[in-house]
Design a protein around this motif. Structure first.
Motif, PDB file in Angstrom:
ATOM      1  N   ASN A 265      -2.483   4.890  11.653  1.00 28.03           N
ATOM      2  CA  ASN A 265      -3.183   4.146  10.602  1.00 28.03           C
ATOM      3  C   ASN A 265      -2.185   3.204   9.931  1.00 28.03           C
ATOM      4  OD1 ASN A 265      -4.579   3.137   8.444  1.00 28.03           O
ATOM      5  ND2 ASN A 265      -5.216   5.116   7.624  1.00 28.03           N
ATOM      6  N   ASN A 266      -2.243   1.931  10.317  1.00 32.86           N
ATOM      7  CA  ASN A 266      -1.331   0.928   9.768  1.00 32.86           C
ATOM      8  C   ASN A 266      -2.041  -0.057   8.844  1.00 32.86           C
ATOM      9  OD1 ASN A 266       0.900   1.893  11.349  1.00 32.86           O
ATOM     10  ND2 ASN A 266       0.002   0.877  13.132  1.00 32.86           N
ATOM     11  N   ASN A 267      -3.194   0.331   8.313  1.00 36.99           N
ATOM     12  CA  ASN A 267      -3.996  -0.602   7.519  1.00 36.99           C
ATOM     13  C   ASN A 267      -3.260  -1.122   6.292  1.00 36.99           C
ATOM     14  OD1 ASN A 267      -6.144  -0.596   9.231  1.00 36.99           O
ATOM     15  ND2 ASN A 267      -7.430   0.783   8.030  1.00 36.99           N
ATOM     16  N   VAL A 268      -2.600  -0.240   5.550  1.00 37.82           N
ATOM     17  CA  VAL A 268      -1.894  -0.665   4.334  1.00 37.82           C
ATOM     18  C   VAL A 268      -0.767  -1.630   4.685  1.00 37.82           C
ATOM     19  CG1 VAL A 268      -0.378   0.152   2.478  1.00 37.82           C
ATOM     20  CG2 VAL A 268      -2.510   1.361   2.962  1.00 37.82           C
ATOM     21  N   LEU A 269      -0.044  -1.334   5.758  1.00 40.52           N
ATOM     22  CA  LEU A 269       1.035  -2.214   6.202  1.00 40.52           C
ATOM     23  C   LEU A 269       0.477  -3.571   6.643  1.00 40.52           C
ATOM     24  CD1 LEU A 269       4.043  -2.529   6.819  1.00 40.52           C
ATOM     25  CD2 LEU A 269       3.614  -1.538   9.079  1.00 40.52           C
ATOM     26  N   LYS A 270      -0.606  -3.567   7.395  1.00 35.83           N
ATOM     27  CA  LYS A 270      -1.233  -4.811   7.847  1.00 35.83           C
ATOM     28  C   LYS A 270      -1.701  -5.664   6.669  1.00 35.83           C
ATOM     29  CE  LYS A 270      -3.025  -3.660  12.456  1.00 35.83           C
ATOM     30  NZ  LYS A 270      -4.271  -3.472  13.252  1.00 35.83           N
ATOM     31  N   ALA A 271      -2.266  -5.012   5.657  1.00 40.22           N
ATOM     32  CA  ALA A 271      -2.762  -5.749   4.493  1.00 40.22           C
ATOM     33  C   ALA A 271      -1.629  -6.489   3.789  1.00 40.22           C
ATOM     34  CB  ALA A 271      -3.459  -4.788   3.531  1.00 40.22           C
ATOM     35  N   GLN A 272      -0.482  -5.831   3.661  1.00 34.15           N
ATOM     36  CA  GLN A 272       0.669  -6.478   3.014  1.00 34.15           C
ATOM     37  C   GLN A 272       1.239  -7.597   3.883  1.00 34.15           C
ATOM     38  OE1 GLN A 272       3.235  -3.222   0.880  1.00 34.15           O
ATOM     39  NE2 GLN A 272       2.021  -2.233   2.473  1.00 34.15           N
ATOM     40  N   ILE A 273       1.201  -7.409   5.197  1.00 42.39           N
ATOM     41  CA  ILE A 273       1.646  -8.481   6.101  1.00 42.39           C
ATOM     42  C   ILE A 273       0.766  -9.715   5.922  1.00 42.39           C
ATOM     43  CG2 ILE A 273       1.733  -9.150   8.546  1.00 42.39           C
ATOM     44  CD1 ILE A 273       2.712  -6.276   9.131  1.00 42.39           C
ATOM     45  N   ALA A 274      -0.561  -9.517   5.832  1.00 44.08           N
ATOM     46  CA  ALA A 274      -1.478 -10.638   5.596  1.00 44.08           C
ATOM     47  C   ALA A 274      -1.116 -11.353   4.307  1.00 44.08           C
ATOM     48  CB  ALA A 274      -2.920 -10.130   5.534  1.00 44.08           C
ATOM     49  N   TRP A 275      -0.834 -10.582   3.269  1.00 43.20           N
ATOM     50  CA  TRP A 275      -0.522 -11.116   1.938  1.00 43.20           C
ATOM     51  C   TRP A 275       0.665 -12.074   2.002  1.00 43.20           C
ATOM     52  CZ3 TRP A 275      -2.594  -8.676  -2.816  1.00 43.20           C
ATOM     53  CH2 TRP A 275      -2.071  -9.205  -3.989  1.00 43.20           C
ATOM     54  N   TYR A 276       1.778 -11.613   2.600  1.00 41.46           N
ATOM     55  CA  TYR A 276       3.014 -12.391   2.508  1.00 41.46           C
ATOM     56  C   TYR A 276       3.147 -13.456   3.596  1.00 41.46           C
ATOM     57  CZ  TYR A 276       3.945  -9.299  -1.260  1.00 41.46           C
ATOM     58  OH  TYR A 276       3.817  -8.630  -2.450  1.00 41.46           O
ATOM     59  N   ILE A 277       2.531 -13.251   4.740  1.00 40.62           N
ATOM     60  CA  ILE A 277       2.542 -14.324   5.744  1.00 40.62           C
ATOM     61  C   ILE A 277       1.704 -15.496   5.254  1.00 40.62           C
ATOM     62  CG2 ILE A 277       1.893 -14.971   8.088  1.00 40.62           C
ATOM     63  CD1 ILE A 277       4.401 -13.178   7.851  1.00 40.62           C
ATOM     64  N   ALA A 278       0.579 -15.204   4.608  1.00 42.83           N
ATOM     65  CA  ALA A 278      -0.256 -16.275   4.038  1.00 42.83           C
ATOM     66  C   ALA A 278       0.528 -17.076   3.002  1.00 42.83           C
ATOM     67  CB  ALA A 278      -1.518 -15.688   3.416  1.00 42.83           C
ATOM     68  N   LEU A 279       1.312 -16.374   2.168  1.00 43.62           N
ATOM     69  CA  LEU A 279       2.102 -17.067   1.144  1.00 43.62           C
ATOM     70  C   LEU A 279       3.267 -17.840   1.750  1.00 43.62           C
ATOM     71  CD1 LEU A 279       2.129 -14.344  -1.659  1.00 43.62           C
ATOM     72  CD2 LEU A 279       1.069 -16.602  -1.796  1.00 43.62           C
ATOM     73  N   MET A 280       3.819 -17.358   2.854  1.00 43.02           N
ATOM     74  CA  MET A 280       4.874 -18.121   3.533  1.00 43.02           C
ATOM     75  C   MET A 280       4.310 -19.426   4.077  1.00 43.02           C
ATOM     76  SD  MET A 280       6.912 -15.157   5.667  1.00 43.02           S
ATOM     77  CE  MET A 280       7.366 -13.610   4.869  1.00 43.02           C
ATOM     78  N   GLN A 281       3.081 -19.368   4.584  1.00 40.36           N
ATOM     79  CA  GLN A 281       2.441 -20.568   5.122  1.00 40.36           C
ATOM     80  C   GLN A 281       1.970 -21.501   4.012  1.00 40.36           C
ATOM     81  OE1 GLN A 281      -0.523 -18.436   7.481  1.00 40.36           O
ATOM     82  NE2 GLN A 281       0.426 -19.199   9.351  1.00 40.36           N
ATOM     83  N   HIS A 282       1.509 -20.922   2.918  1.00 40.29           N
ATOM     84  CA  HIS A 282       0.954 -21.724   1.823  1.00 40.29           C
ATOM     85  C   HIS A 282       1.379 -21.122   0.483  1.00 40.29           C
ATOM     86  CE1 HIS A 282      -1.745 -23.807  -0.848  1.00 40.29           C
ATOM     87  NE2 HIS A 282      -2.256 -24.514   0.151  1.00 40.29           N
ATOM     88  N   PRO A 283       2.573 -21.460  -0.017  1.00 44.63           N
ATOM     89  CA  PRO A 283       3.034 -20.930  -1.305  1.00 44.63           C
ATOM     90  C   PRO A 283       2.058 -21.239  -2.434  1.00 44.63           C
ATOM     91  CG  PRO A 283       4.819 -22.043  -0.148  1.00 44.63           C
ATOM     92  CD  PRO A 283       3.568 -22.336   0.623  1.00 44.63           C
ATOM     93  N   GLY A 284       1.922 -20.302  -3.357  1.00 45.64           N
ATOM     94  CA  GLY A 284       1.070 -20.507  -4.529  1.00 45.64           C
ATOM     95  C   GLY A 284      -0.398 -20.282  -4.276  1.00 45.64           C
ATOM     96  N   LEU A 285      -0.739 -19.716  -3.129  1.00 49.30           N
ATOM     97  CA  LEU A 285      -2.144 -19.474  -2.784  1.00 49.30           C
ATOM     98  C   LEU A 285      -2.796 -18.529  -3.790  1.00 49.30           C
ATOM     99  CD1 LEU A 285      -4.013 -20.348  -0.419  1.00 49.30           C
ATOM    100  CD2 LEU A 285      -3.427 -18.191   0.705  1.00 49.30           C
ATOM    101  N   ILE A 286      -2.018 -17.546  -4.264  1.00 46.58           N
ATOM    102  CA  ILE A 286      -2.468 -16.608  -5.298  1.00 46.58           C
ATOM    103  C   ILE A 286      -1.327 -16.409  -6.283  1.00 46.58           C
ATOM    104  CG2 ILE A 286      -4.137 -15.363  -3.851  1.00 46.58           C
ATOM    105  CD1 ILE A 286      -1.925 -13.251  -3.383  1.00 46.58           C
ATOM    106  N   SER A 287      -1.591 -15.701  -7.365  1.00 44.10           N
ATOM    107  CA  SER A 287      -0.556 -15.391  -8.354  1.00 44.10           C
ATOM    108  C   SER A 287       0.030 -14.006  -8.075  1.00 44.10           C
ATOM    109  CB  SER A 287      -1.158 -15.442  -9.763  1.00 44.10           C
ATOM    110  OG  SER A 287      -2.269 -14.548  -9.853  1.00 44.10           O
TER     111      SER A 287
END
Length: 576
Positions: A328-350
């Motif tokens: 069960n890697n769901n929690v790890l995957k969720a955090q990967i989504a969070w920070y890869i999205a921000l690497m691609q587009h800084p400031g997407l969320i606070s």
């Protein structure tokens, strides 16, 4: 269309190249993270599959980054440090390779090592497939690999594929010979490369070559450059895994797009995983932990040994990886989504409230005058409203250690700077004089010391008198202790049920004080809490929870959350 092109160019650097370095203790999940990043297609978990991991506004934040990450997902190419170490091993002559493997074992016969080298996967290596020239070029840092030749390009890609399989097969063979031998061989190989630039069974007796500290990261860097050339500069790359802080610094200094990401698993989950899946004994796990935390008695250990503890301390992003459920890697995957999205587009969320408060602790630690380690702490109420801050330092009115000098101690006798004990205790001054006499000629001869204030640690000198390691004699207050005292000094309310944030992890003394104050949660970064959890926290009727920090910190906090242009302006340009 012109406005959309303008926006695309603003974010082009983020979208073209991302470099992630993974770090974490053995068994925490670096390889799992690298495997997720390598996925060609991915579906990130829904909130319902995260068991309440995100709460409040963080649920909305996750929904935004999840959608963005899925729409813009590009798989990473994984550079495994273990694979590159395999290449160093493969270049060894048979006799030297046998000796090296034998030197890493505890209860193995030399004949068994000889058999493994002559009959196992090592005897069937891909070097026999005419790739030896390209491999030697990879490790020859004074030459350039000619990627204009399509044959070289094909060979390079093929080598990277073959070495991955080779490492897996060799791992199985080594562990079959002796449980845990793979870890020992590759840890020792890494130390040997950092000390002398190659693998040698007698590396500890060889003269240290300072430039060798960067030999392995230079090799990794050549692979990074090669991948970028093969992929026409557009590449997402993950390094699995960085174990030495100087290697991390190497990439931080060279790539603005580099993020050091630590993967942290709860102790009990990680221990169970290592025992069940890898059959490691408690003694083997302790040995691995000691090795990775920078301990050891070898010369230049701070430069050549693994030091995952320090790597975690300087990480840009911290991911939490619960391993209580197999696969069960769901929690790890969720955090990967969070920070890869921000690497691609800084400031997407606070940022999250946890990140916001820890960033304050991270910032105030720079006020510390301690020459051993800077630590910051923040005390909040239950709603993360900040009530006090603190850093490890001497009491107000005293001179911090970083602003005192060994020369001043020996010669100045300034009563406000140096204590009565330091100025008059015969044994202490004798030890201090020994320290001074050793360093004085070096300081005078080396240009590196020009203009430098040569500080000293009172605790180290005092403890060397009795050859003990007593923490009582430190001059500084701990950061957590200092934050607590600010509440008593200036007044504070609403602390019962509040939280303590610390950039390290609380010692037993500070944990007891947090318990007494009615702190409900202790959020920390450094996952080496000693006996604090087992002895202080897990007892009684109102114990505070120890919570591993997760999120971006330091420069990464600004790089990921600071908008390149305001979101409103970005949308206006795109909609025109």
């Amino acid at each position: 269309m012109a406005e959309q092109k303008f926006i695309s160019e603003l974010f082009l650097e983020n979208n073209q190249f991302i470099l992630v370095g993974l770090t974490g203790r053995t068994g925490s999940g670096c390889t799992t993270t690298a495997n997720i990043l390598e996925s060609k297609s991915i579906a990130f978990p829904e909130l319902s599959g995260l068991s309440g991991f995100y709460k409040g506004l963080d649920k909305r934040r996750y929904s935004i980054v999840k959608k963005f990450a899925e729409e813009h997902w590009e798989n990473f190419y994984s550079i495994k440090v273990s694979d590159l170490i395999s290449i160093y091993l493969l270049l060894l002559p048979t006799v030297k390779l046998t000796s090296f493997i034998y030197s890493c074992g505890e209860n193995i016969a030399k004949k068994s090592c000889e058999s493994l080298v002559r009959k196992g996967v090592l005897s069937k290596s891909f070097l026999k497939e005419n790739y030896s020239d390209v491999i030697k070029q990879l490790l020859d840092h004074h030459s350039e690999i000619d990627f204009s030749d399509p044959k070289i390009t094909r060979s390079f890609i093929r080598i990277l594929q073959l070495v991955r399989k080779f490492t897996r097969d060799l791992k199985a063979e080594l562990n079959q010979l002796e449980s845990g031998l793979y870890v020992s061989v590759y840890q020792s190989a890494g130390k040997s490369i950092r000390r002398i630039g190659k693998v040698d069974a007698e590396y500890e007796s060889k003269d240290f070559i300072p430039s060798s500290v960067f030999h392995l990261p230079e090799t990794i860097n050549r692979v990074i450059k090669s991948i970028r050339k093969v992929k026409n500069e557009r590449a997402y790359i993950v390094i699995d895994a960085i174990r030495n802080p100087y290697e991390a610094k190497f990439f931080k200094d060279r790539y603005a797009a580099f993020h050091l990401v630590s993967i942290n698993a709860p102790d009990e989950h990680r221990t169970r995983y290592l025992q069940k899946l890898h059959k490691f004994s408690p003694e083997q796990i302790k040995k691995i932990d000691d090795e990775e935390s920078g301990k050891g008695d070898s010369e230049y250990k701070h430069l050549t040994n693994p030091n995952v503890k320090k790597c975690i301390e300087i990480s840009d992003i911290h991911l939490f990886n619960p391993k209580n459920e197999y696969d069960n890697n769901n929690v790890l995957k969720a955090q990967i989504a969070w920070y890869i999205a921000l690497m691609q587009h800084p400031g997407l969320i606070s940022p999250t409230s946890m990140e916001r408060v820890m960033q304050v602790a991270y910032t105030v630690k720079l006020n510390s005058g301690c020459i051993s380690r800077q630590v910051g702490a923040v005390v909040t109420d239950s709603d993360n409203s900040i009530k006090s801050v603190g850093w490890n330092d001497v009491a107000q009115g005293q001179v911090p250690c970083a602003m005192r000098s060994i020369d001043g101690l020996i010669n100045d006798f300034h009563s406000e700077t140096y204590s009565h004990y330091e100025r008059n205790n015969e044994k202490f001054r004798e030890k201090a004089r020994e320290f001074y006499d050793i360093f004085k000629p070096v300081i005078q001869q080396s240009s590196s010391f020009k203009g430098r204030n040569i500080s000293y640690c009172f605790k180290d000198i005092h403890n060397s008198i009795d050859n003990k390691s007593n923490q009582v004699h430190t001059r500084a207050l701990h950061a957590e202790e200092n934050a607590f005292l600010q509440l008593a000094k200036y007044g504070g309310v609403g602390i019962v049920g509040g939280k303590l944030y610390t950039t390290a992890s609380p010692c037993e003394l500070c944990a007891k004080k947090a318990y007494q104050l009615g702190i409900s949660e202790v959020v920390f970064i450094d996952p080496y809490p000693g006996i604090t959890q087992d002895h202080i926290i897990n007892i009684g009727t109102m114990p505070p929870k120890l919570i591993q920090f997760r999120g971006a910190i330091g420069k990464a906090y600004h790089r990921l959350y600071e908008q390149i242009i305001p979101i409103k302006d970005e949308l206006d340009y795109m909609l025109k």
